[in-house]
Design an enzyme around this catalytic site. Structure first.
Site, short mmCIF file in Angstrom:
data_model
loop_
_atom_site.label_atom_id
_atom_site.label_comp_id
_atom_site.label_asym_id
_atom_site.label_seq_id
_atom_site.Cartn_x
_atom_site.Cartn_y
_atom_site.Cartn_z
N GLU A 245 -1.37 -5.83 10.87
CA GLU A 245 -0.19 -6.53 11.36
C GLU A 245 0.74 -5.53 12.07
O GLU A 245 0.95 -4.44 11.57
CB GLU A 245 0.54 -7.19 10.18
CG GLU A 245 1.78 -7.95 10.57
CD GLU A 245 1.52 -8.90 11.75
OE1 GLU A 245 0.61 -9.73 11.68
OE2 GLU A 245 2.24 -8.76 12.77
N CYS B 35 7.28 1.75 6.58
CA CYS B 35 5.98 1.93 7.23
C CYS B 35 5.77 3.27 7.93
O CYS B 35 4.83 3.98 7.59
CB CYS B 35 5.73 0.77 8.17
SG CYS B 35 5.55 -0.73 7.20
N THR C 170 0.88 -1.19 0.00
CA THR C 170 0.00 0.00 0.00
C THR C 170 0.91 1.23 0.00
O THR C 170 0.94 1.99 0.97
CB THR C 170 -0.92 0.02 1.25
OG1 THR C 170 -0.12 -0.24 2.42
CG2 THR C 170 -2.02 -1.01 1.15
N1 LIG Z 1 7.10 -4.50 6.22
C1 LIG Z 1 6.59 -4.50 7.44
O1 LIG Z 1 7.31 -4.63 8.42
C2 LIG Z 1 5.13 -4.34 7.66
C3 LIG Z 1 4.27 -4.01 6.61
N2 LIG Z 1 2.94 -3.84 6.84
C4 LIG Z 1 2.02 -3.55 5.74
O2 LIG Z 1 1.82 -4.77 5.02
C5 LIG Z 1 1.66 -4.50 3.62
C6 LIG Z 1 2.70 -5.28 2.82
O3 LIG Z 1 3.97 -4.81 3.20
P1 LIG Z 1 5.30 -5.60 2.83
O4 LIG Z 1 5.13 -7.04 3.11
O5 LIG Z 1 6.42 -4.86 3.48
O6 LIG Z 1 5.34 -5.38 1.25
P2 LIG Z 1 6.36 -5.97 0.17
O7 LIG Z 1 6.49 -4.94 -0.86
O8 LIG Z 1 7.58 -6.49 0.87
O9 LIG Z 1 5.59 -7.24 -0.43
C7 LIG Z 1 4.45 -7.16 -1.20
C8 LIG Z 1 4.41 -8.37 -2.13
O10 LIG Z 1 3.18 -8.36 -2.85
C9 LIG Z 1 3.45 -8.84 -4.17
N3 LIG Z 1 2.36 -8.45 -5.07
C10 LIG Z 1 2.10 -7.26 -5.64
N4 LIG Z 1 0.97 -7.33 -6.39
C11 LIG Z 1 0.51 -8.59 -6.29
C12 LIG Z 1 -0.59 -9.28 -6.82
N5 LIG Z 1 -1.46 -8.68 -7.61
N6 LIG Z 1 -0.74 -10.59 -6.51
C13 LIG Z 1 0.14 -11.23 -5.71
N7 LIG Z 1 1.21 -10.61 -5.17
C14 LIG Z 1 1.39 -9.32 -5.45
C15 LIG Z 1 4.79 -8.24 -4.51
O11 LIG Z 1 5.40 -8.93 -5.58
C16 LIG Z 1 5.53 -8.41 -3.16
O12 LIG Z 1 6.19 -9.65 -3.11
C17 LIG Z 1 1.76 -2.99 3.48
O13 LIG Z 1 0.48 -2.43 3.56
C18 LIG Z 1 2.56 -2.58 4.72
O14 LIG Z 1 2.27 -1.27 5.12
C19 LIG Z 1 2.38 -4.02 8.08
C20 LIG Z 1 3.17 -4.38 9.15
C21 LIG Z 1 4.62 -4.57 9.03
O1 LIG Z 2 3.75 -1.16 10.11
C1 LIG Z 2 4.87 -1.59 10.06
O2 LIG Z 2 5.43 -1.93 9.04
C2 LIG Z 2 5.71 -1.76 11.29
O3 LIG Z 2 6.41 -0.51 11.50
C3 LIG Z 2 7.31 -0.52 12.61
O4 LIG Z 2 8.28 -1.54 12.44
P1 LIG Z 2 9.59 -1.34 11.54
O5 LIG Z 2 9.38 -0.22 10.58
O6 LIG Z 2 9.95 -2.68 11.03
O7 LIG Z 2 10.77 -0.94 12.52
P2 LIG Z 2 10.89 -0.19 13.92
O8 LIG Z 2 11.73 -1.02 14.80
O9 LIG Z 2 9.60 0.26 14.45
O10 LIG Z 2 11.74 1.09 13.50
C4 LIG Z 2 11.20 2.07 12.64
C5 LIG Z 2 12.14 3.25 12.55
O11 LIG Z 2 12.18 3.95 13.77
C6 LIG Z 2 13.51 4.13 14.20
N1 LIG Z 2 13.56 4.12 15.67
C7 LIG Z 2 12.94 3.12 16.36
C8 LIG Z 2 12.94 3.13 17.75
C9 LIG Z 2 13.59 4.16 18.43
O12 LIG Z 2 13.63 4.24 19.69
N2 LIG Z 2 14.21 5.14 17.71
C10 LIG Z 2 14.20 5.13 16.34
O13 LIG Z 2 14.77 6.07 15.71
C11 LIG Z 2 14.29 2.98 13.58
O14 LIG Z 2 15.65 3.30 13.46
C12 LIG Z 2 13.60 2.85 12.25
O15 LIG Z 2 14.14 3.75 11.31
C13 LIG Z 2 6.51 -0.83 13.88
O16 LIG Z 2 7.39 -0.91 15.00
C14 LIG Z 2 5.75 -2.16 13.74
O17 LIG Z 2 4.94 -2.38 14.90
C15 LIG Z 2 4.85 -2.08 12.49
O18 LIG Z 2 4.19 -3.30 12.28
#
Ligand SMILES: NC(=O)C1=CN([C@@H]2O[C@H](COP(=O)(O)OP(=O)(O)OC[C@H]3O[C@@H](n4cnc5c(N)ncnc54)[C@H](O)[C@@H]3O)[C@@H](O)[C@H]2O)C=CC1
Ligand SMILES: O=C(O)[C@H]1O[C@H](OP(=O)(O)OP(=O)(O)OC[C@H]2O[C@@H](n3ccc(=O)[nH]c3=O)[C@H](O)[C@@H]2O)[C@H](O)[C@@H](O)[C@@H]1O
Length: 438
Positions: free
Chosen positions: A150, A262, A86
């Site tokens: 998540e 994120c 997204t």
């Molecule tokens: N990365 C993180 O730590 C977190 C991410 N999120 C949310 O989860 C969502 C996904 O994030 P990520 O996993 O980081 O994204 P990502 O970019 O790493 O993975 C997305 C995947 O979806 C695939 N894709 C795209 N279009 C598709 C389709 N039509 N059919 C099947 N697969 C398709 C892509 O090839 C890619 O492998 C986002 O909304 C993000 O904000 C939430 C919590 C943690």
């Molecule tokens: O929606 C998401 O994708 C995720 O975003 C963050 O997780 P993430 O981005 O993987 O990493 P964090 O550990 O939260 O760090 C995010 C950023 O904040 C910075 N940070 C974190 C903690 C801190 O004390 N200070 C600080 O500068 C880190 O360096 C990094 O650049 C959230 O912590 C997760 O709960 C959430 O699911």
């Protein structure tokens, strides 16, 4: 239970693997053929600690499969997770085209009742949009849409997923509530609550959590900047306020701003969503402003040290990923620093344990990449630390003194003790702490 996960990025792959680990049968589908082929050959396509063990085990035991066919993935599934990107649209709002595109496809191929779960981070009202996209081609008796955001962090994804602080499930359907409750039962046994709510509240919970954490970090960054002005030590202030259980110790570490895939996009998307509904999130606007400046706050310090001229200077850069234990460089502060240093004419020699390939593909030979920490500092005029990888925490300071042109460190992550740096005779400039002049 039979599950399909659409999208195998950081969230989809961890979700699929962890649900397989708790005994479900999971088929993961992705449009990226290359990625799917890798996974079919037993290769984890991302760097995420501990994922490989679970990945291998569940493939071996036949509970985890991969395909590029949406139809094959969902045909036997009772629950379909959407773990799709997204990304920010041009105006900062969340681009829902991936989610709505797949919802549209699903509406055309579903033939029996399924729970469609939105795991991606999406603005309030998305469940309604997904419902409408499905309903364009599918009877509403054949599906329910659930919002199940998540909260995992990259680098700790497996642990966060298997032992979540909470599971948020947004649904107005009793049938879907039962299915989701059953799926997450193993997590309840570990004492972590499942919080059921309506779809909109669940969607907003996710944005509110990320925005709150980003605000907490940003507040601390401002306190750190002020510490530098008045000669206070942000580490002391951090410990002092973090000991108050109402504030808490975590996410109070100042540095060169938050990055990643994120926080930046989610804070922006919530602010944008506010505007769409006629609400002005003033706090979030300030958070974004402060963070933007914080990412390169170290650059004027470097320029000052070199009397405004970085031409011909060699800067060693430790850390490229937006945080340790990931190869993710999305919105990494290191990249902003690289851009500014290159513009000033500096030469950059960089090392990161996992993220170099990703940066190489963006910068090519504009940056020199080396294979280990200590090669980066050879003949460097200064060292910049942008990511707090463990390997940077205890360097060989004698080697630095010997190999660097001068003993100069700009530390964006406050890794070293200022007193020790003073004793070792380093110029040591960190965030919110006393400047050690060497
Ligand atoms: N990365 C993180 O730590 C977190 C991410 N999120 C949310 O989860 C969502 C996904 O994030 P990520 O996993 O980081 O994204 P990502 O970019 O790493 O993975 C997305 C995947 O979806 C695939 N894709 C795209 N279009 C598709 C389709 N039509 N059919 C099947 N697969 C398709 C892509 O090839 C890619 O492998 C986002 O909304 C993000 O904000 C939430 C919590 C943690
Ligand atoms: O929606 C998401 O994708 C995720 O975003 C963050 O997780 P993430 O981005 O993987 O990493 P964090 O550990 O939260 O760090 C995010 C950023 O904040 C910075 N940070 C974190 C903690 C801190 O004390 N200070 C600080 O500068 C880190 O360096 C990094 O650049 C959230 O912590 C997760 O709960 C959430 O699911």
């Amino acid at each position: 239970m039979k599950i399909a996960v659409v999208g195998t990025g950081y969230v989809g792959l961890v979700t699929g693997t962890c649900f397989a680990e708790t005994g479900n049968h999971v088929v993961c589908v992705d449009i990226d053929e290359n990625k799917v082929n890798k996974m079919k050959n037993g290769v984890v396509p991302i760097y995420e600690p501990h994922l490989d063990v679970l990945f291998e085990r569940n493939i071996k035991q036949g509970r985890l499969e991969f395909t590029t066919s949406l139809n094959d993935a969902i045909k036997d599934a009772k629950i379909i997770f959407l773990a799709l990107p997204t990304p920010p649209d041009e105006d900062g709002s969340a681009d829902l085209s991936y989610i709505l595109g797949v919802a549209d496809d699903l509406g055309k191929i579903i033939t029996d009742y399924k729970v469609i779960v939105d795991k991606s981070t999406v603005p309030v009202g998305t469940a309604d949009k997904v419902t409408a996209a499905l309903a364009a081609n599918l009877s509403t008796d054949l599906f329910d849409v659930v919002s199940n955001p998540e909260f995992l962090r990259e680098g700790y994804a497996v642990d966060d997923f298997l032992k979540p602080d909470r599971v948020v499930i947004g649904t107005s359907s009793e049938k879907a509530k039962k299915v989701m409750g059953d799926l997450y039962k193993p997590y309840v046994r570990q004492g972590n609550p499942i919080i059921f709510m309506d779809e909109k509240s669940a969607e907003l919970t996710k944005y509110a959590a990320n925005s709150f954490l980003a605000t907490k970090i940003t507040f601390m960054n401002e306190i750190a900047n002020f510490c530098e002005k008045v000669g206070a030590d942000v580490d002391m202030v951090r410990i002092g306020i973090g000991s108050d259980s109402r504030i808490g110790k975590r996410f109070l570490f100042p540095g060169i701003g938050y990055g990643g895939s994120c926080f930046p996009k989610d804070v922006q998307a919530l602010a944008k969503s506010g505007k769409e509904f006629g609400y002005d999130f003033q706090i979030l606007d300030s958070v974004m402003d402060v963070n933007e400046k914080q990412k390169t706050i170290i650059v004027p310090k470097i320029k000052d040290f070199f009397k405004g001229d970085l031409k011909g200077k060699t800067i060693a850069l430790w850390g490229l990923a937006f945080k340790p234990d990931t190869d993710d460089i999305r919105e990494a502060p290191a990249l902003y620093i690289i851009n500014e240093l290159l513009e000033e004419g500096a030469t950059i020699v960089a090392f990161d344990p996992e993220a170099m390939e990703n940066v190489k593909s963006k910068y090519g030979d504009k940056v020199t990449f080396v294979e280990d920490r200590d090669s980066a500092i050879v003949n460097a005029d200064a060292l910049v630390i942008a990511t707090e990888w463990q390997v940077f925490r205890n360097p060989d300071f004698d080697l630095m003194a010997e190999k660097m042109n001068q003993k100069v460190i700009f530390d964006g992550r406050n890794l070293y003790d200022t007193q020790e740096m003073k004793e070792l005779g380093f110029y040591y400039n960190s965030i919110g702490r006393i400047l050690v002049r060497g």
